[in-house]
Scaffold this active site. Structure first.
Site, PDB file in Angstrom:
ATOM      1  CE1 TYR A 208      -3.247  -2.765   0.252  1.00  0.00           C
ATOM      2  CE2 TYR A 208      -4.011  -1.852   2.324  1.00  0.00           C
ATOM      3  CZ  TYR A 208      -4.150  -2.762   1.297  1.00  0.00           C
ATOM      4  OH  TYR A 208      -5.190  -3.650   1.324  1.00  0.00           O
TER       5      TYR A 208
ATOM      6  CD  GLU B 203     -26.260   2.667  15.766  1.00  0.00           C
ATOM      7  OE1 GLU B 203     -27.218   3.020  16.484  1.00  0.00           O
ATOM      8  OE2 GLU B 203     -26.215   1.585  15.154  1.00  0.00           O
TER       9      GLU B 203
END
Ligand code: NI
Length: 448
Positions: free
Chosen positions: A352, A427
């Site tokens: 990467y 959330e």
């Protein structure tokens, strides 16, 4: 994302930088008030939907390269919004294209869809009970890195922007990519490892005509609702490496009759630690070399023929990366040769690039980011984990940032980190993430 922050380093950096960054005067208004307001209102109205999507995806996680169900869900949503949708892009990748009512540039937003071979221990009512095949074994699967949240946020951003299509000056591409965590890699008959994740989407043309790309990663190790970013290298380049030390086996009682690869490999492990500490110019950028696996031998009194090691190299600079690779090879080969053994060093299959935020795009994007985040934006230290968002950044300017979302009531410095079986999110940050992505896209399209 393949590794998290060190909470202690980060905590001290946050203390230092929050004072500086959070008290900056309000940034210039980069979105007109109506546009900004419309995004915020639309995204807030979608919050319950985003929670439902996130929970559904969380309960049905899929390993890298196997994101069939998630991709179907995403594609159906984007089609429902009236977008052009391409599926099977670089594997299970999905690209939705939203053409605005006004002419303009093309910007992309990206979310990763894959989960990890981790057994969930959160006890959430929607905790995963999924199992899948990984390297020929059945393993439990969990969204332990928050990619479920990334998908829900980008689906939310897509719906919000689709709702203001007529006023959109340009095109937004929504890129849902597979296999960020790295697909189970099997070399083909030529010994080559096929592309996966972001790289395979780039090769399949996902960035065609795109002029900039934005992406975020949720983390439990930043305070809730705070964006962490930095200009220049943000996350390390990651190269996996394997070293085989070949000696000559023999009886453990008479090592002079053999060439002992166990002792040679021990010396190589120690010698490799001098590559960073004595051979690289670490005043430029840091680097890490870790040998994480070493195997050889079967019995206490037999000197084996060979020993195999696996490790990882982390760098923040392409030149230093090349230099480190060269030095690793020389160090391993020379040390092995000194005892009559042979070292064979191979890099990959993981490779990467460094996740680097270009200065110009970072500076241009910051006013909108600060505005949409209510000023809760700070510079964070470099992260030695890696991200294949860097594959997109190799092709077009891209900006990547973190959004703090530790589970409610958790201290970010102590919260279970990404990849932990206890990892969970707040959330309430789903609309915040969606809002930031949508605002960055609109801001980019509006900038001359
Ligand atoms: Ni991740």
């Amino acid at each position: 994302m393949r590794l998290s922050f060190t909470p202690s380093t980060l905590a001290s950096a946050l203390l230092a930088s929050s004072v500086l960054t959070l008290t900056l005067p309000a940034a210039a208004q980069s979105l007109d008030a109506a546009g900004f307001q419309q995004i915020e209102t639309a995204v807030n109205a979608l919050a319950p939907k985003m929670v439902a999507w996130r929970r559904d995806i969380h309960e049905h996680p899929e390993l890298s390269g196997q994101e069939e169900r998630t991709a179907k869900l995403v594609a159906a949503h984007l089609r429902h919004l009236g977008m052009e949708v391409q599926t099977g892009v670089g594997g299970t990748g999905v690209v939705g294209t939203l053409r605005g009512g006004l002419p303009g540039k093309v910007v992309a937003l990206r979310a990763d869809m894959d989960a990890l071979p981790v057994e969930e221990k959160t006890g959430l009512p929607f905790a995963s009970k999924q199992k899948a095949q990984y390297h020929g074994k059945e393993v439990p699967v969990m969204h332990a890195c928050g990619h479920d949240a990334h998908v829900a946020m980008l689906m939310g951003a897509a719906e919000a922007l689709a709702g203001m299509r007529a006023r959109l000056p340009g095109t937004v591409k929504f890129i849902f990519q597979p296999a960020e965590e790295g697909a189970p890699v099997v070399p083909d008959s030529n010994g080559k490892v096929p592309s996966f994740g972001a790289k395979s989407m780039v090769e399949a043309g996902a960035l065609k005509d795109v002029q900039a790309i934005y992406g975020l990663h949720i983390t439990s190790n930043l305070p809730s609702g705070v964006v962490g970013y930095r200009s220049g290298p943000l996350m390390a380049g990651s190269d996996s490496l394997s070293i085989q030390i070949d000696g000559r086996g023999g009886h453990g009682s008479s090592p002079w009759m053999a060439v002992d690869p166990v002792v040679a490999s021990s010396q190589v492990v120690l010698g490799l630690q001098t590559v960073v500490s004595r051979q690289l110019n670490i005043s430029k950028e840091p680097a890490v070399i870790t040998i994480g696996s070493i195997h050889g031998g079967t019995r206490y009194n037999i000197i084996p023929d060979s020993v195999e090691m696996l490790g990882t190299l982390r760098t923040f600079d392409e030149e230093m990366r090349a230099e480190a690779m060269k030095r690793i090879v020389t160090t391993a080969e020379s040390i092995a040769a000194s005892s009559g053994a042979k070292a064979r060093v191979t890099f990959g299959p993981v490779a990467y690039p460094v996740t680097t935020n270009p200065a110009a795009l970072t500076e241009a994007s910051l006013p909108a980011l600060r505005e949409t985040m209510g000023g809760k934006v700070m510079i964070i230290p470099k992260v030695s984990g890696s991200e294949d968002f860097s594959e997109f950044q190799k092709v077009v300017p891209g900006f990547f940032y973190f959004l703090g979302a530790p589970q409610q009531g958790q201290d970010f410095a102590k919260a279970p980190s990404n990849h932990s079986p206890l990892f969970d999110i707040d959330e309430a940050q789903l609309p915040v993430g969606a809002r930031s992505l949508a605002a960055l896209a609109v801001d980019f399209l509006k900038r001359p």
